[in-house]
Design an enzyme around this catalytic site. Sequence first.
Site, PDB file in Angstrom:
ATOM      1  CB  CYS A  61      -0.946   0.010   1.194  1.00 57.85           C
ATOM      2  SG  CYS A  61      -0.139  -0.084   2.805  1.00 57.85           S
ATOM      3  CG  HIS A 269      -4.163  -0.478   4.907  1.00 58.56           C
ATOM      4  ND1 HIS A 269      -3.414  -0.967   3.862  1.00 58.56           N
ATOM      5  CD2 HIS A 269      -5.438  -0.340   4.427  1.00 58.56           C
ATOM      6  CE1 HIS A 269      -4.192  -1.139   2.800  1.00 58.56           C
ATOM      7  NE2 HIS A 269      -5.418  -0.761   3.119  1.00 58.56           N
TER       8      HIS A 269
END
Length: 426
Positions: A61, A269
């Site tokens: 990510c 994340h």
Amino acid sequence: MAEMMEVTESETSPYDQELEEILKLTWGQQVRQDIFQRWTQGFCFSDDEPTALVQFDGGPCAVLAPMQAYIIKHIVNNKSIDDDWKKAEVEEQNHLLCKAACDILCQATAGCDILKFVHIDDKVVCLEHSQFHSMLKVEQVNKDSMETFINNHINFMRDTFGILLFLYTVMRSKGLVKLKEEICDLGVSLIDKEFGYGSQSLINMMITGQAVCNVFNNEQVVAGYKLQGIEKQSEVGFMTLLEHLRYCQVGSYLKNPCNPIWVLGSETHLTVLFSFDQNLVHKETQVDVARRTFKLFDQGGNNFISTQSLKPLLEKLDLVSDDEYVNLMSSKLDSEGLGIILMPSFMEEFFSEQETRTPDIFVVFHYNGQPRSNSNSKVTYIEGNAIIQESDVICISEDNNLQSCLQSKWPYIEIQWKGNVTPSIN
């Protein structure tokens, strides 16, 4: 079990010594095959949201979310919310991916005329990290021909190793010297050795072009050490839950980017928030400069400075700063004689007529590339109606990490999400 990245002379022949050093910056001296495997994917679009990238495992990510942000930038700048902006055939997907890649490469390689594209000749699906790295080759391309080259080789980004090849391309094009100047701790790999997450230096490089590890504006001196932050207003922004948790403070260059698009960081994340409302952002104004300069004298982040700092602050802002005037303003702004000047009082006195106002109501969209974090495991954009409440009390919602993250920019924001399902930033 960790394996040593042993590179023999014969293995280094397809690529140059600088790339070998860049691989060490990325992974450290050792590469775990399971961590490497997490990063082994291309830029793949969702079957359920044709302009949204899908993330298959934890880690990439740090590259995927910034790439998604720049894909959104080209959508927001070329379409309106009333258009059918979510639709995209393969050709349009490739166009958006190419444009986003060019944006990231351009800002990371400012001042360079030659780019270094890292690739492999064969289309392969499954390789050990040592096999893959032994196959890397570097091709020089004039920056003027960058878009044409990427467009003609777009499959290298969409194939199995696309994310890693693009990351290496950005780093090799930026150059080892510049990377080492910007990365604050060369002993910490850009990809975490244990969990596979991208470091803040890697995230910043993809978002802003600077591989610095800090998110504040410009430089700060902490305990006698000069720390480098973000040097200018970014094209897309960044906010993080870690600011809510008081681990860092994100500067205005990232909170107020040129486009209404923000990469959002949780503890593990990265996701993306965006809007088509261009009134949410603006080019840096005198007010922004004043706020940013005020904070240089407010090292504690308490929204006040000592009265002794008023004169140098006025000097730095090129305002009247003779002693008589400074004494007059000190008495006015610190009428109770507490020895401090509050930021709201300072801004009201000197910049009240130039304040910009954020819209009270606007539409936002949230993207999370991990299927398991989406309803029915389908990667789609989630739409919400945002309202900036008229209140002096910040509503803290410990079970709503997304709202806590956004409150670092909009303290009184509330969002009603379609379907009454709050998106996850994890």
